[in-house]
Scaffold this active site. Sequence first.
Site, PDB file in Angstrom:
ATOM      1  N   LYS A  65       0.816  -1.229   0.000  1.00  0.00           N
ATOM      2  CA  LYS A  65       0.000   0.000   0.000  1.00  0.00           C
ATOM      3  C   LYS A  65       0.848   1.276   0.000  1.00  0.00           C
ATOM      4  O   LYS A  65       0.478   2.269  -0.620  1.00  0.00           O
ATOM      5  CB  LYS A  65      -0.953   0.014   1.201  1.00  0.00           C
ATOM      6  N   ASP A  75     -10.327   2.174   2.682  1.00  0.00           N
ATOM      7  CA  ASP A  75     -10.496   1.391   3.912  1.00  0.00           C
ATOM      8  C   ASP A  75     -11.322   2.148   4.956  1.00  0.00           C
ATOM      9  O   ASP A  75     -12.213   1.580   5.592  1.00  0.00           O
ATOM     10  CB  ASP A  75      -9.131   1.044   4.520  1.00  0.00           C
TER      11      ASP A  75
END
Length: 276
Positions: free
Chosen positions: A66, A108
């Site tokens: 990420k 997220d």
Amino acid sequence: MTDRYCVFGNPVAHSKSPAIHTAFAAQTGEEIEYTAIEAPLEDFAGAWRHFVAEGGRGANVTVPFKEEAFRLCDTLSERARRAGAANTLILGGNGASDDAKVYGDTTDGVGLVRDLRRHGVTLAGARVLVLGAGGAVRGVLEPLLAEGPASLLVANRTAEKAARLAADFRDLGEITGGGFDAVAGPFDLVINGTSASLSGDLPPLPDDLFTAGATAYDMMYGAEPTVFLRWAVERGARPCDGLGMLVEQAAESFFQWRSKRPDTAPVLAALRHSLG
Ligand code: ATR
């Protein structure tokens, strides 16, 4: 050519993202192909370039890439910039005039907030405790604070990490950070964002952590409740695991790519069923 999407990870074979996005595509009538790609640990950027050369239009990114995904983006959403990580890449996305430019987002946190809403949790005015100060927690703080909790305490095994993290987000709301010994409840919502559940560990927490009607949320999920959720139920909290967050973050990525918002409920129900 069918637009291609994928999830990059290492390892990635366990990922539920292909099943989720394939279900979203069938539901919305979008013709896309979505696969899981194990990128080499030393060359995530190369794996992305190769994917784009073969017709890739966007990707999800999971552990451990990420931060690398964040670094290769040409433009970033504010929430991705805050998170220092991207879980969603869009080629020529978000109105970019140059089709080769990469736009990065992180979904997220919005996934967590939507799942909490689905569970009937009101964040506005709530006293919130977040356990952990790693990448998973950094990725959700901006959307959590945007909901206007009365207070948000980040508590972590390594206290300084929590204090630094809180300092990075202080301009967005009532947020403080410290060690587990700084935890003084009760809280309306406690979110476990540590990876302690993976090893079956439980952070040291006081027994009187929860208000009446409080919710305990673990970002992890599995066929069985995590140690944290079992502990929380014994102390009167309502347990929620992270499966809904997984589906909601996927839905937000799908929306970013295709401008269509899938119905997450049937996809979540099918996933829950498949977990056994
Ligand atoms: P992630 O991307 O999942 O957040 P990470 O950045 O490695 O992974 O962060 C892991 C988090 O879980 C950290 O907050 C870590 O605490 P430290 O900062 O003190 O290392 C926390 N963690 C991991 N194992 C733990 C355990 N057994 N007990 C308590 N906290 C733990």
